[in-house]
Design a protein around this motif. Structure first.
Motif, PDB file in Angstrom:
ATOM      1  N   GLN A  35       0.823  -1.204   0.000  1.00 13.56           N
ATOM      2  CA  GLN A  35       0.000   0.000   0.000  1.00 13.56           C
ATOM      3  C   GLN A  35       0.859   1.256   0.000  1.00 13.56           C
ATOM      4  O   GLN A  35       0.529   2.239  -0.659  1.00 13.56           O
ATOM      5  CB  GLN A  35      -0.946  -0.015   1.206  1.00 13.56           C
ATOM      6  N   VAL A  36       1.969   1.208   0.731  1.00 16.32           N
ATOM      7  CA  VAL A  36       2.898   2.338   0.732  1.00 16.32           C
ATOM      8  C   VAL A  36       3.458   2.532  -0.675  1.00 16.32           C
ATOM      9  O   VAL A  36       3.510   3.655  -1.186  1.00 16.32           O
ATOM     10  CB  VAL A  36       4.032   2.132   1.762  1.00 16.32           C
ATOM     11  N   ALA A  37       3.873   1.445  -1.298  1.00 14.90           N
ATOM     12  CA  ALA A  37       4.412   1.517  -2.662  1.00 14.90           C
ATOM     13  C   ALA A  37       3.376   2.102  -3.622  1.00 14.90           C
ATOM     14  O   ALA A  37       3.705   2.961  -4.445  1.00 14.90           O
ATOM     15  CB  ALA A  37       4.856   0.133  -3.123  1.00 14.90           C
ATOM     16  N   ALA A  38       2.147   1.650  -3.520  1.00 17.71           N
ATOM     17  CA  ALA A  38       1.087   2.166  -4.395  1.00 17.71           C
ATOM     18  C   ALA A  38       0.886   3.663  -4.169  1.00 17.71           C
ATOM     19  O   ALA A  38       0.730   4.429  -5.134  1.00 17.71           O
ATOM     20  CB  ALA A  38      -0.214   1.399  -4.158  1.00 17.71           C
ATOM     21  N   GLN A  39       0.894   4.087  -2.922  1.00 19.42           N
ATOM     22  CA  GLN A  39       0.735   5.511  -2.597  1.00 19.42           C
ATOM     23  C   GLN A  39       1.879   6.336  -3.200  1.00 19.42           C
ATOM     24  O   GLN A  39       1.679   7.461  -3.650  1.00 19.42           O
ATOM     25  CB  GLN A  39       0.685   5.700  -1.073  1.00 19.42           C
ATOM     26  N   ALA A  40       3.081   5.759  -3.222  1.00 21.18           N
ATOM     27  CA  ALA A  40       4.255   6.458  -3.762  1.00 21.18           C
ATOM     28  C   ALA A  40       4.425   6.254  -5.269  1.00 21.18           C
ATOM     29  O   ALA A  40       5.364   6.787  -5.858  1.00 21.18           O
ATOM     30  CB  ALA A  40       5.508   5.983  -3.037  1.00 21.18           C
ATOM     31  N   ASN A  41       3.526   5.476  -5.862  1.00 20.26           N
ATOM     32  CA  ASN A  41       3.597   5.163  -7.292  1.00 20.26           C
ATOM     33  C   ASN A  41       4.920   4.502  -7.691  1.00 20.26           C
ATOM     34  O   ASN A  41       5.553   4.869  -8.673  1.00 20.26           O
ATOM     35  CB  ASN A  41       3.357   6.422  -8.144  1.00 20.26           C
ATOM     36  N   ILE A  42       5.299   3.521  -6.883  1.00 22.46           N
ATOM     37  CA  ILE A  42       6.507   2.751  -7.166  1.00 22.46           C
ATOM     38  C   ILE A  42       6.206   1.281  -6.911  1.00 22.46           C
ATOM     39  O   ILE A  42       5.134   0.930  -6.407  1.00 22.46           O
ATOM     40  CB  ILE A  42       7.702   3.193  -6.294  1.00 22.46           C
ATOM     41  N   SER A  43       7.161   0.426  -7.201  1.00 19.25           N
ATOM     42  CA  SER A  43       6.969  -0.999  -6.936  1.00 19.25           C
ATOM     43  C   SER A  43       7.328  -1.315  -5.483  1.00 19.25           C
ATOM     44  O   SER A  43       8.141  -0.617  -4.864  1.00 19.25           O
ATOM     45  CB  SER A  43       7.854  -1.834  -7.869  1.00 19.25           C
ATOM     46  N   GLN A  44       6.734  -2.365  -4.965  1.00 20.64           N
ATOM     47  CA  GLN A  44       7.024  -2.762  -3.590  1.00 20.64           C
ATOM     48  C   GLN A  44       8.508  -3.106  -3.392  1.00 20.64           C
ATOM     49  O   GLN A  44       9.090  -2.700  -2.382  1.00 20.64           O
ATOM     50  CB  GLN A  44       6.130  -3.924  -3.165  1.00 20.64           C
ATOM     51  N   PRO A  45       9.159  -3.799  -4.329  1.00 16.99           N
ATOM     52  CA  PRO A  45      10.595  -4.058  -4.139  1.00 16.99           C
ATOM     53  C   PRO A  45      11.431  -2.777  -3.999  1.00 16.99           C
ATOM     54  O   PRO A  45      12.451  -2.767  -3.319  1.00 16.99           O
ATOM     55  CB  PRO A  45      10.985  -4.843  -5.395  1.00 16.99           C
ATOM     56  N   TYR A  46      10.975  -1.696  -4.623  1.00 14.69           N
ATOM     57  CA  TYR A  46      11.716  -0.438  -4.508  1.00 14.69           C
ATOM     58  C   TYR A  46      11.645   0.098  -3.082  1.00 14.69           C
ATOM     59  O   TYR A  46      12.592   0.715  -2.596  1.00 14.69           O
ATOM     60  CB  TYR A  46      11.185   0.578  -5.519  1.00 14.69           C
ATOM     61  N   VAL A  47      10.535  -0.132  -2.397  1.00 16.99           N
ATOM     62  CA  VAL A  47      10.441   0.248  -0.982  1.00 16.99           C
ATOM     63  C   VAL A  47      11.524  -0.481  -0.204  1.00 16.99           C
ATOM     64  O   VAL A  47      12.249   0.110   0.612  1.00 16.99           O
ATOM     65  CB  VAL A  47       9.045  -0.070  -0.397  1.00 16.99           C
ATOM     66  N   TYR A  48      11.668  -1.775  -0.477  1.00 15.59           N
ATOM     67  CA  TYR A  48      12.642  -2.592   0.255  1.00 15.59           C
ATOM     68  C   TYR A  48      14.084  -2.260  -0.130  1.00 15.59           C
ATOM     69  O   TYR A  48      15.007  -2.636   0.594  1.00 15.59           O
ATOM     70  CB  TYR A  48      12.346  -4.078   0.065  1.00 15.59           C
ATOM     71  N   ARG A  49      14.272  -1.567  -1.215  1.00 16.25           N
ATOM     72  CA  ARG A  49      15.623  -1.127  -1.567  1.00 16.25           C
ATOM     73  C   ARG A  49      16.164  -0.185  -0.490  1.00 16.25           C
ATOM     74  O   ARG A  49      17.356  -0.173  -0.191  1.00 16.25           O
ATOM     75  CB  ARG A  49      15.602  -0.425  -2.921  1.00 16.25           C
ATOM     76  N   PHE A  50      15.276   0.624   0.080  1.00 20.58           N
ATOM     77  CA  PHE A  50      15.677   1.605   1.085  1.00 20.58           C
ATOM     78  C   PHE A  50      15.368   1.164   2.513  1.00 20.58           C
ATOM     79  O   PHE A  50      16.069   1.555   3.440  1.00 20.58           O
ATOM     80  CB  PHE A  50      14.985   2.943   0.819  1.00 20.58           C
ATOM     81  N   TYR A  51      14.313   0.413   2.688  1.00 19.89           N
ATOM     82  CA  TYR A  51      13.864   0.021   4.028  1.00 19.89           C
ATOM     83  C   TYR A  51      13.667  -1.489   4.048  1.00 19.89           C
ATOM     84  O   TYR A  51      12.752  -2.000   3.407  1.00 19.89           O
ATOM     85  CB  TYR A  51      12.567   0.756   4.401  1.00 19.89           C
ATOM     86  N   ASN A  52      14.506  -2.177   4.802  1.00 21.26           N
ATOM     87  CA  ASN A  52      14.478  -3.646   4.832  1.00 21.26           C
ATOM     88  C   ASN A  52      13.209  -4.212   5.446  1.00 21.26           C
ATOM     89  O   ASN A  52      12.832  -5.340   5.143  1.00 21.26           O
ATOM     90  CB  ASN A  52      15.690  -4.191   5.584  1.00 21.26           C
ATOM     91  N   THR A  53      12.576  -3.429   6.314  1.00 22.34           N
ATOM     92  CA  THR A  53      11.373  -3.906   6.997  1.00 22.34           C
ATOM     93  C   THR A  53      10.348  -2.781   7.092  1.00 22.34           C
ATOM     94  O   THR A  53      10.697  -1.591   6.964  1.00 22.34           O
ATOM     95  CB  THR A  53      11.698  -4.386   8.431  1.00 22.34           C
ATOM     96  N   LYS A  54       9.139  -3.156   7.352  1.00 27.25           N
ATOM     97  CA  LYS A  54       8.082  -2.165   7.575  1.00 27.25           C
ATOM     98  C   LYS A  54       8.409  -1.343   8.824  1.00 27.25           C
ATOM     99  O   LYS A  54       8.177  -0.134   8.864  1.00 27.25           O
ATOM    100  CB  LYS A  54       6.725  -2.867   7.705  1.00 27.25           C
ATOM    101  N   GLU A  55       8.983  -1.984   9.821  1.00 27.94           N
ATOM    102  CA  GLU A  55       9.370  -1.267  11.041  1.00 27.94           C
ATOM    103  C   GLU A  55      10.414  -0.195  10.743  1.00 27.94           C
ATOM    104  O   GLU A  55      10.337   0.912  11.267  1.00 27.94           O
ATOM    105  CB  GLU A  55       9.903  -2.238  12.087  1.00 27.94           C
ATOM    106  N   ALA A  56      11.400  -0.515   9.903  1.00 23.13           N
ATOM    107  CA  ALA A  56      12.424   0.477   9.541  1.00 23.13           C
ATOM    108  C   ALA A  56      11.782   1.674   8.844  1.00 23.13           C
ATOM    109  O   ALA A  56      12.190   2.829   9.059  1.00 23.13           O
ATOM    110  CB  ALA A  56      13.480  -0.156   8.647  1.00 23.13           C
TER     111      ALA A  56
END
Length: 175
Positions: A35-56
């Motif tokens: 959902q965060v990725a969708a809000q940012a208009n990016i792919s979910q793996p791109y979120v994990y490129r910067f943040y290894n976990t949801k907690e981070a």
């Protein structure tokens, strides 16, 4: 170590902004990185490129929210007479409440999360705010600066509650 390009740094900030919105709207436990990725208009793996976990990601979002308050206070601290410090901080906080509601709502949700790292981040953030306000009041020569700091922070928390439950009548007159 890889350098972060300006574009990547911008995307990282976009991810934090999206996380703040999604976490504040849905709650940390219900929200997903998808959902965060969708809000940012990016792919979910791109979120994990910067943040290894949801907690981070939550920790980064909380850090931004605490930094925002400190920046607001800092921006007025040097511009006002010492006797006007509390009023200036009050107005600065009101602006944060008006313009960055999701950040404040995110902090309020995080107050209830028992995870040790999140609790530590909340304690650290609140301590930073308290110490900054106390130091400012002490340097400005306020009488009873510790008590005034406590009252100022308590009024701020009441404002947060008023924001969260949409009850303007709870807003303290002085905040």
């Amino acid at each position: 170590m890889d350098k972060i390009t300006p574009k990547a740094a911008s995307r990282k900030e976009d991810i934090i902004s999206a996380a703040i919105t999604v976490f504040a709207d849905l709650g940390y436990y219900r929200a997903t990185t998808a959902q965060v990725a969708a809000q940012a208009n990016i792919s979910q793996p791109y979120v994990y490129r910067f943040y290894n976990t949801k907690e981070a990601l939550l920790l980064a979002a909380l850090e931004r929210s605490w930094d925002r308050i400190l920046q607001a206070f800092s921006s007025v601290r040097e511009k006002v007479k010492p006797e006007d410090m509390e009023t200036a901080f009050t107005e600065a906080y009101k602006n944060v409440l008006r313009n960055f509601q999701s950040e404040i709502l995110l902090q309020m949700q995080a107050q209830t999360i028992q995870d040790p790292e999140i609790r530590k981040a909340m304690q650290s953030g609140m301590k930073r705010i308290r110490d900054y306000v106390l130091s400012s009041f002490q340097q400005s020569g306020y009488p009873e600066p510790e008590e005034r700091t406590t009252i100022f922070l308590a009024k701020g928390m009441l404002c947060n509650i008023a924001l969260a439950i949409d009850m303007d009548e709870l807003m303290p007159n002085h905040l």
